[in-house]
Design a protein around this motif. Sequence first.
Motif, PDB file in Angstrom:
ATOM      1  N   ILE A 176       0.868  -1.181   0.000  1.00 31.76           N
ATOM      2  CA  ILE A 176       0.000   0.000   0.000  1.00 31.76           C
ATOM      3  C   ILE A 176       0.904   1.229   0.000  1.00 31.76           C
ATOM      4  O   ILE A 176       1.825   1.319   0.814  1.00 31.76           O
ATOM      5  CB  ILE A 176      -0.909   0.030   1.241  1.00 31.76           C
ATOM      6  CG1 ILE A 176      -1.832  -1.193   1.274  1.00 31.76           C
ATOM      7  CG2 ILE A 176      -1.734   1.319   1.283  1.00 31.76           C
ATOM      8  CD1 ILE A 176      -2.583  -1.351   2.583  1.00 31.76           C
ATOM      9  N   LEU A 177       0.657   2.147  -0.929  1.00 31.20           N
ATOM     10  CA  LEU A 177       1.369   3.424  -0.916  1.00 31.20           C
ATOM     11  C   LEU A 177       0.504   4.423  -0.174  1.00 31.20           C
ATOM     12  O   LEU A 177      -0.624   4.716  -0.599  1.00 31.20           O
ATOM     13  CB  LEU A 177       1.647   3.908  -2.340  1.00 31.20           C
ATOM     14  CG  LEU A 177       2.336   5.269  -2.439  1.00 31.20           C
ATOM     15  CD1 LEU A 177       3.725   5.223  -1.793  1.00 31.20           C
ATOM     16  CD2 LEU A 177       2.431   5.724  -3.892  1.00 31.20           C
ATOM     17  N   SER A 190      -8.674  13.063  -2.459  1.00 28.12           N
ATOM     18  CA  SER A 190      -8.912  11.675  -2.051  1.00 28.12           C
ATOM     19  C   SER A 190      -7.764  10.770  -2.477  1.00 28.12           C
ATOM     20  O   SER A 190      -6.876  11.176  -3.235  1.00 28.12           O
ATOM     21  CB  SER A 190     -10.211  11.161  -2.689  1.00 28.12           C
ATOM     22  OG  SER A 190     -10.050  11.025  -4.103  1.00 28.12           O
ATOM     23  N   ALA A 191      -7.812   9.526  -1.999  1.00 29.74           N
ATOM     24  CA  ALA A 191      -6.805   8.544  -2.396  1.00 29.74           C
ATOM     25  C   ALA A 191      -6.850   8.292  -3.896  1.00 29.74           C
ATOM     26  O   ALA A 191      -5.823   7.989  -4.514  1.00 29.74           O
ATOM     27  CB  ALA A 191      -7.020   7.242  -1.624  1.00 29.74           C
ATOM     28  N   HIS A 221      -1.538  -0.036  -7.337  1.00 30.87           N
ATOM     29  CA  HIS A 221      -2.983  -0.217  -7.327  1.00 30.87           C
ATOM     30  C   HIS A 221      -3.634  -0.138  -5.952  1.00 30.87           C
ATOM     31  O   HIS A 221      -4.840  -0.303  -5.831  1.00 30.87           O
ATOM     32  CB  HIS A 221      -3.377  -1.522  -8.028  1.00 30.87           C
ATOM     33  CG  HIS A 221      -2.951  -2.768  -7.318  1.00 30.87           C
ATOM     34  ND1 HIS A 221      -1.693  -3.286  -7.424  1.00 30.87           N
ATOM     35  CD2 HIS A 221      -3.627  -3.591  -6.497  1.00 30.87           C
ATOM     36  CE1 HIS A 221      -1.613  -4.388  -6.702  1.00 30.87           C
ATOM     37  NE2 HIS A 221      -2.760  -4.598  -6.131  1.00 30.87           N
ATOM     38  N   ARG A 222      -2.876   0.164  -4.889  1.00 35.03           N
ATOM     39  CA  ARG A 222      -3.480   0.430  -3.574  1.00 35.03           C
ATOM     40  C   ARG A 222      -2.897   1.724  -3.026  1.00 35.03           C
ATOM     41  O   ARG A 222      -1.673   1.837  -2.872  1.00 35.03           O
ATOM     42  CB  ARG A 222      -3.206  -0.709  -2.583  1.00 35.03           C
ATOM     43  CG  ARG A 222      -3.850  -2.018  -2.933  1.00 35.03           C
ATOM     44  CD  ARG A 222      -3.703  -3.002  -1.768  1.00 35.03           C
ATOM     45  NE  ARG A 222      -3.976  -4.348  -2.220  1.00 35.03           N
ATOM     46  CZ  ARG A 222      -3.055  -5.224  -2.579  1.00 35.03           C
ATOM     47  NH1 ARG A 222      -1.772  -4.874  -2.503  1.00 35.03           N
ATOM     48  NH2 ARG A 222      -3.374  -6.421  -2.989  1.00 35.03           N
ATOM     49  N   PHE A 223      -3.773   2.670  -2.710  1.00 32.16           N
ATOM     50  CA  PHE A 223      -3.346   3.987  -2.260  1.00 32.16           C
ATOM     51  C   PHE A 223      -4.162   4.396  -1.034  1.00 32.16           C
ATOM     52  O   PHE A 223      -5.352   4.097  -0.947  1.00 32.16           O
ATOM     53  CB  PHE A 223      -3.530   5.017  -3.379  1.00 32.16           C
ATOM     54  CG  PHE A 223      -2.668   4.751  -4.583  1.00 32.16           C
ATOM     55  CD1 PHE A 223      -1.478   5.430  -4.764  1.00 32.16           C
ATOM     56  CD2 PHE A 223      -3.048   3.815  -5.525  1.00 32.16           C
ATOM     57  CE1 PHE A 223      -0.666   5.183  -5.865  1.00 32.16           C
ATOM     58  CE2 PHE A 223      -2.246   3.553  -6.633  1.00 32.16           C
ATOM     59  CZ  PHE A 223      -1.055   4.242  -6.795  1.00 32.16           C
ATOM     60  N   MET A 224      -3.493   5.091  -0.118  1.00 34.61           N
ATOM     61  CA  MET A 224      -4.172   5.553   1.091  1.00 34.61           C
ATOM     62  C   MET A 224      -3.798   6.995   1.397  1.00 34.61           C
ATOM     63  O   MET A 224      -2.684   7.440   1.077  1.00 34.61           O
ATOM     64  CB  MET A 224      -3.791   4.695   2.308  1.00 34.61           C
ATOM     65  CG  MET A 224      -4.436   3.337   2.356  1.00 34.61           C
ATOM     66  SD  MET A 224      -4.409   2.651   4.038  1.00 34.61           S
ATOM     67  CE  MET A 224      -5.725   3.654   4.792  1.00 34.61           C
ATOM     68  N   LEU A 225      -4.730   7.705   2.025  1.00 39.41           N
ATOM     69  CA  LEU A 225      -4.443   8.978   2.666  1.00 39.41           C
ATOM     70  C   LEU A 225      -4.462   8.753   4.167  1.00 39.41           C
ATOM     71  O   LEU A 225      -5.384   8.123   4.698  1.00 39.41           O
ATOM     72  CB  LEU A 225      -5.490  10.035   2.309  1.00 39.41           C
ATOM     73  CG  LEU A 225      -5.663  10.405   0.841  1.00 39.41           C
ATOM     74  CD1 LEU A 225      -6.657  11.563   0.720  1.00 39.41           C
ATOM     75  CD2 LEU A 225      -4.336  10.764   0.192  1.00 39.41           C
ATOM     76  N   LEU A 226      -3.447   9.268   4.860  1.00 34.53           N
ATOM     77  CA  LEU A 226      -3.364   9.124   6.308  1.00 34.53           C
ATOM     78  C   LEU A 226      -3.032  10.477   6.928  1.00 34.53           C
ATOM     79  O   LEU A 226      -2.102  11.157   6.500  1.00 34.53           O
ATOM     80  CB  LEU A 226      -2.279   8.112   6.689  1.00 34.53           C
ATOM     81  CG  LEU A 226      -2.541   6.655   6.310  1.00 34.53           C
ATOM     82  CD1 LEU A 226      -1.281   5.823   6.506  1.00 34.53           C
ATOM     83  CD2 LEU A 226      -3.681   6.078   7.130  1.00 34.53           C
ATOM     84  N   TYR A 356      -9.027   5.316   1.104  1.00 35.25           N
ATOM     85  CA  TYR A 356      -8.443   4.119   0.503  1.00 35.25           C
ATOM     86  C   TYR A 356      -8.989   3.961  -0.909  1.00 35.25           C
ATOM     87  O   TYR A 356     -10.198   4.057  -1.135  1.00 35.25           O
ATOM     88  CB  TYR A 356      -8.802   2.882   1.333  1.00 35.25           C
ATOM     89  CG  TYR A 356      -8.232   1.590   0.792  1.00 35.25           C
ATOM     90  CD1 TYR A 356      -6.865   1.318   0.848  1.00 35.25           C
ATOM     91  CD2 TYR A 356      -9.052   0.627   0.222  1.00 35.25           C
ATOM     92  CE1 TYR A 356      -6.335   0.135   0.347  1.00 35.25           C
ATOM     93  CE2 TYR A 356      -8.538  -0.563  -0.278  1.00 35.25           C
ATOM     94  CZ  TYR A 356      -7.185  -0.803  -0.216  1.00 35.25           C
ATOM     95  OH  TYR A 356      -6.662  -1.976  -0.703  1.00 35.25           O
ATOM     96  N   HIS A 357      -8.085   3.709  -1.854  1.00 37.15           N
ATOM     97  CA  HIS A 357      -8.502   3.491  -3.241  1.00 37.15           C
ATOM     98  C   HIS A 357      -7.704   2.357  -3.842  1.00 37.15           C
ATOM     99  O   HIS A 357      -6.487   2.266  -3.658  1.00 37.15           O
ATOM    100  CB  HIS A 357      -8.297   4.745  -4.093  1.00 37.15           C
ATOM    101  CG  HIS A 357      -8.588   4.518  -5.547  1.00 37.15           C
ATOM    102  ND1 HIS A 357      -9.845   4.186  -6.007  1.00 37.15           N
ATOM    103  CD2 HIS A 357      -7.786   4.562  -6.644  1.00 37.15           C
ATOM    104  CE1 HIS A 357      -9.808   4.039  -7.312  1.00 37.15           C
ATOM    105  NE2 HIS A 357      -8.570   4.257  -7.713  1.00 37.15           N
TER     106      HIS A 357
END
Length: 360
Positions: A176-177, A190-191, A221-226, A356-357
């Motif tokens: 996950i990035l 957004s992500a 293919h997996r992205f997150m905002l934190l 999460y996207h």
Amino acid sequence: MPPLDLHVAVFGASGAGKTVLLAAFYRAQTQPSFQQEYAYKIQAVNKAQGNRLLGRFYRLEEGTFPDGSTRFDEIEFDFFPRDLPEPAVRIHWYDYPGRWWEEEPVDADEREAMRQGLLRLGMSQVGILLADGAKYRSEGTGYIRWLFEHFADECDRLRRTSAAAGEEVSFPREWILALSKADLFPPEYSARDFEREVCRDADDQLAKLCAVLRAEHAFGHRFMLLSSVAAPPDAQVDPRTSLGVRTLAPAVLVSTVEGAVREAQASRKEKSAKETFFQGLRDLMQFVDSVDDFLPKRYQIVSKILRFVSIKDFASTRVDRLKKAREDAIRRGDTFKAVLTGMVAALRDDEGLRAYHQNQ
């Protein structure tokens, strides 16, 4: 039944926010309000570690940000469903110090600590690479390109150095990035927006990183905002406001399942090029007694997860139905279905959809 073990390794350069994230992750999910909304809570397996995390958080409330970690840490968290006594999931959090990616070991003890830390990485189903949101905001995609290049070069160096010492390093295959300090971006960011920017402007660097990790689909293919705390301009830091920390454990769970699907699909001689993850797993479960036969040990957890959460739950079930299934499981005393269904539901609520996207 013992809790299901999920292993996640967290990487990021010094200052990216890993230490603050961990404190916020723990504090947010120990609160009664969280337990009421999500129907589970967490506890640190080691009480002293839990107290240290809470201490960091309370110092954040006073405006004091903790120093970054300088050593490899393993912290274990148990996830308990509301009103039930037994944990359903245990997450092993491996925190790889940012300084180790930037400087040589200071002595033999630190060199040995690095070696032991690398060996634990092979147990991880999922890796998280944390990008510094403040640097990304000020430097743009040039920073992301640098991050990918630097991380790829260091992974390659560690692999070669370990091989020369007779020890093979095994990195996670699912990643996950995550973009830290997401409160610095507009509320509508957004992500999915982060994913578009990265895939558009750093595709070559993504390809290099995947090649170094020997995992074709590891990144991209997996992205997150934190955001561990909110820090609006000219305002006091609010450590009680966060983004994505409640979505982090559910994202690790789903990534673990997807990793198992990928491994299982790769083991099959015949499969459609257009087959989705969930189609592949559904077909596989129809023809074999246990998906474990196809999977490396770190992914065998998937067959246990699927005893309690259906393929449909992961793929398409509406959040209201997931929450109903969660509450029904609590009433029946079904610890595992309660927590796992609650985690899947957390990816479908408003925060989960922004934070999460997944583009595949």
